[in-house]
Write a protein that holds these residues in place. Structure first.
Motif, PDB file in Angstrom:
ATOM      1  N   ARG A 106       0.829  -1.206   0.000  1.00 57.66           N
ATOM      2  CA  ARG A 106       0.000   0.000   0.000  1.00 57.66           C
ATOM      3  C   ARG A 106       0.866   1.259   0.000  1.00 57.66           C
ATOM      4  O   ARG A 106       0.505   2.271  -0.592  1.00 57.66           O
ATOM      5  CB  ARG A 106      -0.951  -0.016   1.194  1.00 57.66           C
ATOM      6  N   LEU A 107       2.013   1.193   0.643  1.00 56.09           N
ATOM      7  CA  LEU A 107       2.922   2.337   0.614  1.00 56.09           C
ATOM      8  C   LEU A 107       3.453   2.586  -0.798  1.00 56.09           C
ATOM      9  O   LEU A 107       3.720   3.731  -1.175  1.00 56.09           O
ATOM     10  CB  LEU A 107       4.092   2.109   1.573  1.00 56.09           C
ATOM     11  N   SER A 108       3.601   1.528  -1.584  1.00 51.26           N
ATOM     12  CA  SER A 108       4.048   1.713  -2.968  1.00 51.26           C
ATOM     13  C   SER A 108       3.009   2.479  -3.773  1.00 51.26           C
ATOM     14  O   SER A 108       3.353   3.248  -4.675  1.00 51.26           O
ATOM     15  CB  SER A 108       4.339   0.357  -3.620  1.00 51.26           C
ATOM     16  N   VAL A 109       1.735   2.285  -3.446  1.00 51.92           N
ATOM     17  CA  VAL A 109       0.668   3.056  -4.094  1.00 51.92           C
ATOM     18  C   VAL A 109       0.802   4.530  -3.720  1.00 51.92           C
ATOM     19  O   VAL A 109       0.679   5.426  -4.568  1.00 51.92           O
ATOM     20  CB  VAL A 109      -0.718   2.520  -3.694  1.00 51.92           C
ATOM     21  N   ALA A 110       1.073   4.798  -2.450  1.00 55.73           N
ATOM     22  CA  ALA A 110       1.253   6.176  -2.001  1.00 55.73           C
ATOM     23  C   ALA A 110       2.452   6.826  -2.675  1.00 55.73           C
ATOM     24  O   ALA A 110       2.411   8.006  -3.047  1.00 55.73           O
ATOM     25  CB  ALA A 110       1.410   6.210  -0.476  1.00 55.73           C
ATOM     26  N   ARG A 111       3.512   6.060  -2.852  1.00 56.47           N
ATOM     27  CA  ARG A 111       4.711   6.592  -3.511  1.00 56.47           C
ATOM     28  C   ARG A 111       4.415   6.981  -4.959  1.00 56.47           C
ATOM     29  O   ARG A 111       4.885   8.018  -5.453  1.00 56.47           O
ATOM     30  CB  ARG A 111       5.832   5.554  -3.465  1.00 56.47           C
ATOM     31  N   LYS A 112       3.623   6.169  -5.641  1.00 55.90           N
ATOM     32  CA  LYS A 112       3.267   6.488  -7.031  1.00 55.90           C
ATOM     33  C   LYS A 112       2.449   7.776  -7.093  1.00 55.90           C
ATOM     34  O   LYS A 112       2.628   8.604  -7.997  1.00 55.90           O
ATOM     35  CB  LYS A 112       2.484   5.339  -7.644  1.00 55.90           C
ATOM     36  N   LEU A 113       1.548   7.950  -6.130  1.00 58.07           N
ATOM     37  CA  LEU A 113       0.741   9.162  -6.103  1.00 58.07           C
ATOM     38  C   LEU A 113       1.608  10.382  -5.822  1.00 58.07           C
ATOM     39  O   LEU A 113       1.433  11.441  -6.446  1.00 58.07           O
ATOM     40  CB  LEU A 113      -0.345   9.024  -5.033  1.00 58.07           C
ATOM     41  N   LEU A 114       2.551  10.248  -4.922  1.00 58.90           N
ATOM     42  CA  LEU A 114       3.456  11.356  -4.620  1.00 58.90           C
ATOM     43  C   LEU A 114       4.331  11.685  -5.822  1.00 58.90           C
ATOM     44  O   LEU A 114       4.565  12.856  -6.137  1.00 58.90           O
ATOM     45  CB  LEU A 114       4.328  11.011  -3.410  1.00 58.90           C
ATOM     46  N   ASP A 115       4.847  10.676  -6.497  1.00 55.36           N
ATOM     47  CA  ASP A 115       5.675  10.922  -7.679  1.00 55.36           C
ATOM     48  C   ASP A 115       4.889  11.664  -8.758  1.00 55.36           C
ATOM     49  O   ASP A 115       5.446  12.471  -9.503  1.00 55.36           O
ATOM     50  CB  ASP A 115       6.214   9.609  -8.244  1.00 55.36           C
ATOM     51  N   ALA A 116       3.605  11.366  -8.853  1.00 56.48           N
ATOM     52  CA  ALA A 116       2.784  11.994  -9.892  1.00 56.48           C
ATOM     53  C   ALA A 116       2.356  13.410  -9.544  1.00 56.48           C
ATOM     54  O   ALA A 116       2.228  14.255 -10.426  1.00 56.48           O
ATOM     55  CB  ALA A 116       1.543  11.135 -10.156  1.00 56.48           C
ATOM     56  N   HIS A 117       2.140  13.702  -8.249  1.00 53.02           N
ATOM     57  CA  HIS A 117       1.481  14.963  -7.898  1.00 53.02           C
ATOM     58  C   HIS A 117       2.200  15.834  -6.875  1.00 53.02           C
ATOM     59  O   HIS A 117       1.789  16.974  -6.666  1.00 53.02           O
ATOM     60  CB  HIS A 117       0.066  14.662  -7.363  1.00 53.02           C
ATOM     61  N   HIS A 118       3.255  15.328  -6.253  1.00 50.63           N
ATOM     62  CA  HIS A 118       3.920  16.114  -5.209  1.00 50.63           C
ATOM     63  C   HIS A 118       5.176  16.765  -5.757  1.00 50.63           C
ATOM     64  O   HIS A 118       6.056  16.093  -6.295  1.00 50.63           O
ATOM     65  CB  HIS A 118       4.280  15.215  -4.029  1.00 50.63           C
ATOM     66  N   ASP A 119       5.265  18.094  -5.611  1.00 49.47           N
ATOM     67  CA  ASP A 119       6.451  18.836  -6.012  1.00 49.47           C
ATOM     68  C   ASP A 119       7.225  19.180  -4.745  1.00 49.47           C
ATOM     69  O   ASP A 119       6.817  20.066  -3.989  1.00 49.47           O
ATOM     70  CB  ASP A 119       6.059  20.114  -6.751  1.00 49.47           C
TER      71      ASP A 119
END
Length: 222
Positions: free
Chosen positions: A165-178
């Motif tokens: 589940r943390l890998s899902v969070a990492r993908k979301l951060l890579d896509a949207h977090h600056d």
């Protein structure tokens, strides 16, 4: 004396009647099993909700958060969605409609986030420079909202026991977090009951110092 054909027809008729009876019994049982316990249905009624069956609990809407609030009207028109009056920056649309594949989603101007999570992040009332701990943080949408709220001088630590589940969070951060324009975000694999004594750091948005070094940051956050 009854002919063989007549006997066969009578047998078929009896079989059909038996099947119809069984089907009606199955339908009745299914309808009964779909009904909520009367106490639960009564509680929903006290909240002003007319919910008496399990089917009534099926999601009616899906929600999306607009990253730049100034684009809400334009994106709303593109998605044929409606704004959520009590939650600025959020749009809702019928649950059957797909967000993935739409231009705003593919351009990373919106991401899927349920309204309850959005409201929870907003209700914290975070200020610039705050540090926030998010236990059971996956899939990560609240992390994004909190990171924006506390700004570059703040920090958000996300903890979840599931590495998947943390890998899902990492993908979301890579896509949207600056990382250059929002808080430092770190992800830890840990049981929240034992954090911080037992923890494993899996992700740090400041492993590289700028958006341009994103590739290097990914390599450091294997």
């Amino acid at each position: 004396m009854t002919s063989i054909d007549e006997a066969a027809a009578a047998t078929a008729s009896m079989d059909a009647a038996a099947a119809a009876t069984a089907s009606n019994e199955d339908d009745t049982a299914e309808a009964a099993s779909d009904e909520l316990p009367s106490e639960l249905a009564a509680w929903y009624g006290e909240q002003g909700l007319q919910i008496a069956r399990v089917a009534d609990l099926a999601p009616r809407y899906r929600y999306a958060r607009v990253k730049d609030a100034s684009e809400t009207d334009a994106i709303r028109s593109t998605l044929d969605a409606e704004p959520v009056a009590w939650l600025p920056g959020f749009l809702r649309m019928p649950a059957a409609r797909r967000l993935k594949g739409s231009a705003p989603y593919e351009d990373r101007r919106v991401f899927a986030m349920d309204a309850a999570s959005g409201y929870a992040a907003r209700a914290l009332g975070c200020n610039e420079g705050d540090r926030v701990l998010d236990l059971c943080c996956a899939p990560g949408a609240k992390l994004l909202c909190l990171a924006e709220a506390v700004g570059v001088n703040g920090a958000v630590d996300g903890v979840d026991v599931s590495e998947k589940r943390l890998s899902v969070a990492r993908k979301l951060l890579d896509a949207h977090h600056d990382p250059a324009g929002a808080a430092r975000v770190r992800l830890y694999r840990s049981d929240g009951r034992r954090f911080p004594d037992e923890r494993e750091l899996l992700y740090d948005s400041r492993a590289a110092d700028s958006f341009e070094q994103r590739g290097a940051r990914k390599r450091l956050n294997k």
